[in-house]
Design a protein around this motif. Structure first.
Motif, PDB file in Angstrom:
ATOM      1  N   UNK A  71       1.160  -0.953  -0.095  1.00 33.93           N
ATOM      2  CA  UNK A  71      -0.038   0.054  -0.096  1.00 33.93           C
ATOM      3  C   UNK A  71       1.350   1.291   0.613  1.00 33.93           C
ATOM      4  N   UNK A  72       2.004   1.489   0.792  1.00 32.78           N
ATOM      5  CA  UNK A  72       2.723   2.165   1.105  1.00 32.78           C
ATOM      6  C   UNK A  72       3.426   1.798  -0.640  1.00 32.78           C
ATOM      7  N   UNK A  73       3.842   1.395  -1.000  1.00 29.89           N
ATOM      8  CA  UNK A  73       4.677   1.305  -2.812  1.00 29.89           C
ATOM      9  C   UNK A  73       3.192   2.117  -3.762  1.00 29.89           C
ATOM     10  N   UNK A  74       2.036   1.751  -3.627  1.00 33.60           N
ATOM     11  CA  UNK A  74       1.016   2.069  -4.555  1.00 33.60           C
ATOM     12  C   UNK A  74       1.701   3.626  -4.164  1.00 33.60           C
ATOM     13  N   UNK A  75       0.790   4.110  -3.223  1.00 31.23           N
ATOM     14  CA  UNK A  75       0.893   5.699  -2.517  1.00 31.23           C
ATOM     15  C   UNK A  75       2.139   6.099  -3.204  1.00 31.23           C
ATOM     16  N   UNK A  76       3.652   6.371  -2.956  1.00 32.76           N
ATOM     17  CA  UNK A  76       4.247   6.040  -3.371  1.00 32.76           C
ATOM     18  C   UNK A  76       4.695   6.322  -4.897  1.00 32.76           C
ATOM     19  N   UNK A  77       3.990   5.321  -5.681  1.00 33.82           N
ATOM     20  CA  UNK A  77       4.031   5.704  -7.733  1.00 33.82           C
ATOM     21  C   UNK A  77       3.237   6.129  -8.194  1.00 33.82           C
ATOM     22  N   UNK A  78       1.815   6.565  -7.348  1.00 34.51           N
ATOM     23  CA  UNK A  78       0.497   7.004  -8.001  1.00 34.51           C
ATOM     24  C   UNK A  78       0.688   8.349  -8.478  1.00 34.51           C
ATOM     25  N   UNK A  79       1.308   9.403  -8.147  1.00 31.16           N
ATOM     26  CA  UNK A  79       1.450  10.537  -8.837  1.00 31.16           C
ATOM     27  C   UNK A  79       2.735   9.913  -9.745  1.00 31.16           C
ATOM     28  N   UNK A  80       3.184   9.638 -10.119  1.00 21.11           N
ATOM     29  CA  UNK A  80       4.696   9.126 -11.129  1.00 21.11           C
ATOM     30  C   UNK A  80       3.964   8.456 -12.250  1.00 21.11           C
ATOM     31  N   UNK A  81       5.236   8.246 -13.975  1.00 22.54           N
ATOM     32  CA  UNK A  81       4.894   7.053 -13.935  1.00 22.54           C
ATOM     33  C   UNK A  81       5.077   5.887 -14.892  1.00 22.54           C
ATOM     34  N   UNK A  82       5.019   5.005 -13.208  1.00 18.51           N
ATOM     35  CA  UNK A  82       5.531   3.781 -12.585  1.00 18.51           C
ATOM     36  C   UNK A  82       4.496   3.759 -12.084  1.00 18.51           C
ATOM     37  N   UNK A  83       3.033   4.547 -12.376  1.00 19.28           N
ATOM     38  CA  UNK A  83       1.843   3.635 -11.387  1.00 19.28           C
ATOM     39  C   UNK A  83       1.324   2.977 -11.521  1.00 19.28           C
ATOM     40  N   UNK A  84       1.191   2.054 -10.825  1.00 18.34           N
ATOM     41  CA  UNK A  84       0.455   0.635 -11.254  1.00 18.34           C
ATOM     42  C   UNK A  84       1.336  -0.813 -11.401  1.00 18.34           C
ATOM     43  N   UNK A  85       2.309  -0.067 -11.544  1.00 20.54           N
ATOM     44  CA  UNK A  85       3.673  -1.037 -11.639  1.00 20.54           C
ATOM     45  C   UNK A  85       3.361  -2.519 -11.134  1.00 20.54           C
ATOM     46  N   UNK A  86       3.632  -3.719 -11.240  1.00 16.57           N
ATOM     47  CA  UNK A  86       2.944  -5.232 -10.838  1.00 16.57           C
ATOM     48  C   UNK A  86       4.372  -4.930  -9.846  1.00 16.57           C
ATOM     49  N   UNK A  87       3.941  -5.381  -8.163  1.00 15.61           N
ATOM     50  CA  UNK A  87       4.466  -5.854  -7.017  1.00 15.61           C
ATOM     51  C   UNK A  87       5.017  -7.073  -6.748  1.00 15.61           C
ATOM     52  N   UNK A  88       5.914  -7.463  -7.011  1.00 17.09           N
ATOM     53  CA  UNK A  88       6.511  -8.701  -7.183  1.00 17.09           C
ATOM     54  C   UNK A  88       7.488 -10.059  -5.769  1.00 17.09           C
ATOM     55  N   UNK A  89       6.837 -10.387  -5.100  1.00 12.38           N
ATOM     56  CA  UNK A  89       7.309 -10.582  -3.238  1.00 12.38           C
ATOM     57  C   UNK A  89       8.616 -11.608  -3.255  1.00 12.38           C
ATOM     58  N   UNK A  90      10.078 -11.416  -3.047  1.00 18.38           N
ATOM     59  CA  UNK A  90      10.771 -11.990  -3.862  1.00 18.38           C
ATOM     60  C   UNK A  90      12.037 -12.338  -2.280  1.00 18.38           C
ATOM     61  N   UNK A  91      12.328 -13.384  -1.994  1.00 13.35           N
ATOM     62  CA  UNK A  91      13.667 -13.801  -1.920  1.00 13.35           C
ATOM     63  C   UNK A  91      14.988 -14.213  -1.791  1.00 13.35           C
ATOM     64  N   UNK A  92      15.828 -13.584  -1.436  1.00 13.24           N
ATOM     65  CA  UNK A  92      17.347 -14.075  -1.956  1.00 13.24           C
ATOM     66  C   UNK A  92      17.929 -15.363  -1.315  1.00 13.24           C
ATOM     67  N   UNK A  93      17.227 -15.319  -0.053  1.00 14.60           N
ATOM     68  CA  UNK A  93      17.379 -16.559   0.892  1.00 14.60           C
ATOM     69  C   UNK A  93      16.648 -17.935   0.540  1.00 14.60           C
ATOM     70  N   UNK A  94      14.702 -17.630   0.359  1.00 14.89           N
ATOM     71  CA  UNK A  94      14.139 -19.179   0.160  1.00 14.89           C
ATOM     72  C   UNK A  94      14.214 -19.131  -1.485  1.00 14.89           C
ATOM     73  N   UNK A  95      14.813 -18.148  -1.929  1.00 18.17           N
ATOM     74  CA  UNK A  95      14.456 -18.491  -3.124  1.00 18.17           C
ATOM     75  C   UNK A  95      12.741 -17.822  -3.929  1.00 18.17           C
ATOM     76  N   UNK A  96      11.860 -17.126  -2.543  1.00 16.54           N
ATOM     77  CA  UNK A  96      10.591 -17.157  -2.621  1.00 16.54           C
ATOM     78  C   UNK A  96      10.560 -15.807  -4.172  1.00 16.54           C
ATOM     79  N   UNK A  97       9.892 -16.290  -5.599  1.00 16.68           N
ATOM     80  CA  UNK A  97       9.629 -14.457  -5.766  1.00 16.68           C
ATOM     81  C   UNK A  97      10.699 -14.918  -7.250  1.00 16.68           C
ATOM     82  N   UNK A  98      11.679 -14.936  -6.939  1.00 16.08           N
ATOM     83  CA  UNK A  98      12.422 -15.268  -8.202  1.00 16.08           C
ATOM     84  C   UNK A  98      12.545 -15.038  -9.449  1.00 16.08           C
TER      85      UNK A  98
END
Length: 647
Positions: free
Chosen positions: A127-154
């Motif tokens: 939600x923080x990220x969406x609010x930050x990007x809303x007034x910019x050209x990156x609004x609506x950018x896809x958010x992908x949870x990742x972890x380089x420790x567990x490999x999740x989302x990579x």
């Protein structure tokens, strides 16, 4: 495709690049020792088919924002990394602001360290990220949870980047070549290598290039494009160029230089641009505001001169950028400004004109030109400029400053009604402006002839200053020649006239001339001693200035010759005196004669005889050496056939 990372320090940008590509982008010993990225790092990976995706890893520390700016210029897609445990941090906000100012509209957000956050925390950070990007050209950018420790989302992130790679259209190769240098080093057995992103055009092995703004000439010995050996580098690729040249060395090239086609080398230190000040700024920008300018990989001091009132926070206004030193730039390039202490990013914008005026930069005409230059399509801007004061455009400079290739430049010129190639410039005029020029030219000449029928024509420079559009002198000469070739005008030395114009006296002047002529003719030898102008004025009871004007006009008509300031002779008398001089020379020993011999033949005074001979000297009829003169036979017909040599 070039992917650039962005985000706060220690949010895992470098680790994520390594997870995606297998390459550790931290190459410096200090980076490995401190565990932070200090300089730009690079990695490459084939994510989609056989297309190589390049990664530019940038530092996240606030002290290295200038390095981040050098890496962010020229990227196709932003990979914003936000740690799930920290959330949005100060450098996250600054990096997002920079990406927006640079016009980056494609991006993916990696919610890193996802293994440290539960579902509620992840949702809150998203939600923080969406609010930050809303007034910019990156609004609506896809958010992908990742972890380089567990490999999740990579793998999910890798697939998302692969989709973006497939969606990335190849950059048009028709522009002129430019590469923004971000590294320069030497390799054993190869020599100097520069790396950077190709901003436009193509480069081939063997091409001649110039390093700008220094003007250092070089030759391309070999190329690596997207980390593979290649014969050609193209726009949108990261390339390494092995350069050779007499003065080419590691110390001669640095980050901030641009390797380009020689025809583009034209550094500038004064640029008109649009500037948007970030909403978080507390004060507007006024005249001569000092700042640091980041343009591509270049950083330079700048003074900002608003052109249409102060630039208020959150607003965009035209400005003039006065740089501390020349830089290589191209119209349309994006830039960022930071405060002089490099503490914060203040705003940014887009370059509009690389050759702006230092004076009269705020006139309505100039602001209208800048408004036209805001167009994204250079051809549209060019066409609009042709309709605005001064109604002409230097097409050569316009094409160079827009980094156009030869085909693009020719297409641009095809949009102009008339081209006037004058030296290094190629002046373009629209059809309406050329027709207006031709009409005004004919009108001004007709008016001048009506008011000055006794004059040969209008002087070229005086005529140039009367006409709109007012062309530069060399282009004006070409325009007159075009009109002369079309039969619209006649060029006679420094004068221009209409074809039907013939010098003639007004009715009043003709009447006065018929009173003057008998007095100049005199009786007998008096024709060799005509009255002075002041004596004529007294005898005819006419104003002396009017008589001088009349006699000068008659001189242009060939009726009289002004032998001295106050003496005018009838042309027939001048011809007769030339014959006398010839006869005196023929009778003299060696063909030379003195002023006294000529005076005696005319039965005239010494002063008048010397004035006549000086007049003949000026016209080349007589050639003087000391007190002796001889006749120049090649000039005997100067005053008419009566002076031709007798058989």
């Amino acid at each position: 495709m070039i992917v650039g990372t962005a985000g706060h320090i220690d949010h895992g940008k470098t680790a994520l690049v390594k997870a995606l590509t297998g390459v550790d982008a931290d190459r410096l010993k200090e980076e490995k020792a401190r565990g932070i990225t200090i300089d730009l790092g690079f990695a490459y990976q084939p994510l989609a088919d056989d297309r190589i995706t390049g990664f530019v890893d940038v530092p996240g520390h606030e002290r290295f924002v200038h390095t981040m700016l050098a890496g962010a210029s020229g990227i196709d897609l932003a990979l914003l990394v936000v740690a799930a445990d920290d959330g949005v941090m100060p450098q996250t906000r600054e990096h997002v602001a920079i990406l927006d100012l640079l016009g980056i509209r494609r991006g993916v957000v990696a919610l890193s360290k996802a293994d440290l956050a539960d579902a509620a925390r992840r949702a809150a950070v998203e939600a923080e990220i969406a609010a930050l990007l809303a007034p910019t050209g990156l609004r609506g950018a896809t958010v992908v949870p990742v972890s380089t420790i567990t490999g999740e989302g990579v793998e999910a992130l890798r697939q998302r980047l692969a989709e973006a790679e497939r969606d990335t259209a190849a950059a048009a190769p028709d522009g002129a070549f430019r590469l923004a240098v971000d590294r320069c080093f030497t390799l054993a057995g190869a020599g100097v290598v520069v790396t950077g992103t190709v901003l436009s055009g193509t480069v081939n092995v063997g091409d001649r290039v110039v390093v700008s703004p220094s003007g250092l000439p070089a030759r391309v010995r070999s190329i690596h494009a997207q980390n593979r050996p290649a014969d050609r580098g193209m726009a949108g690729q990261r390339c390494a160029l092995n350069l050779a040249g007499e003065a080419v060395g590691k110390d001669a090239i640095a980050r901030g230089d641009v390797v380009l086609t020689p025809g583009l080398h034209a550094p500038t230190e004064r640029i008109d641009a649009t500037l948007r000040l970030l909403p978080g700024e507390t004060k507007p920008i006024g005249p001569w505001f000092p700042a640091r300018l980041h343009l591509g990989s270049t950083e330079v001091g700048v003074r900002i001169v608003p052109l249409d009132g102060p630039v208020a926070p959150g607003r965009e206004r035209p400005v003039q950028l006065v740089l501390d030193r020349p830089v290589a730039a191209t119209v349309g390039d994006r830039f960022v400004i930071r405060d002089v202490s490099a503490q914060r990013t203040m705003g940014g914008g887009r370059l509009l004109d690389l050759r702006p005026p230092a004076r009269k930069r705020r006139t309505p005409e100039r602001l209208a030109q800048l408004d036209a230059l805001r167009a994204d399509d250079p051809a549209t801007a060019f066409a609009t400029l042709l309709t605005l004061h001064p109604f002409w455009v230097d097409a050569a400079a316009f094409g160079r400053d827009h980094a156009m290739g030869d085909a693009q430049a020719r297409a641009l010129e095809d949009r102009a009604g008339t081209m006037l190639p004058a030296g290094a410039t190629r002046l373009a005029l629209g059809t309406a402006a050329w027709e207006r020029f031709a009409h005004q030219l004919a009108t001004e000449l007709a008016t001048f002839h009506a008011e000055h029928a006794d004059l040969q024509g209008l002087g070229r420079e005086r005529l140039r200053l009367k006409l709109e559009p007012r062309l530069p002198a060399e282009a004006f000469r070409l325009a007159l020649e075009r009109q002369a070739d079309a039969g619209a005008i006649v060029l006679e030395g420094a004068f221009v006239r209409l074809p039907g114009h013939a010098v003639r006296l007004s009715e009043a002047d003709e009447t006065l001339w018929h009173r003057v002529a008998p007095l100049l003719a005199g009786d007998g030898l008096a024709r060799f001693r005509p009255p002075r102008v002041r004596d004529l004025a007294g005898a005819l009871d006419a104003p002396e200035p009017d008589l001088r004007r009349l006699l000068k006009a008659c001189g242009r008509l060939g009726r009289v010759d002004q032998v001295a300031h106050d003496h005018f002779f009838l042309r027939s008398v001048t011809a007769e005196m030339a014959l006398l001089a010839r006869d005196v020379a023929a009778e003299a020993t060696g063909g030379t004669f003195t002023a006294a011999e000529f005076r005696d033949r005319m039965d005239n005074g010494r002063k008048v005889a010397i004035q006549i001979l000086d007049f003949f000297d000026r016209h080349g009829l007589t050639l003087r050496r000391g007190d002796l003169r001889r006749i120049n036979p090649h000039r005997l017909d100067l005053f008419g056939p009566a002076t031709a040599i007798r058989p």
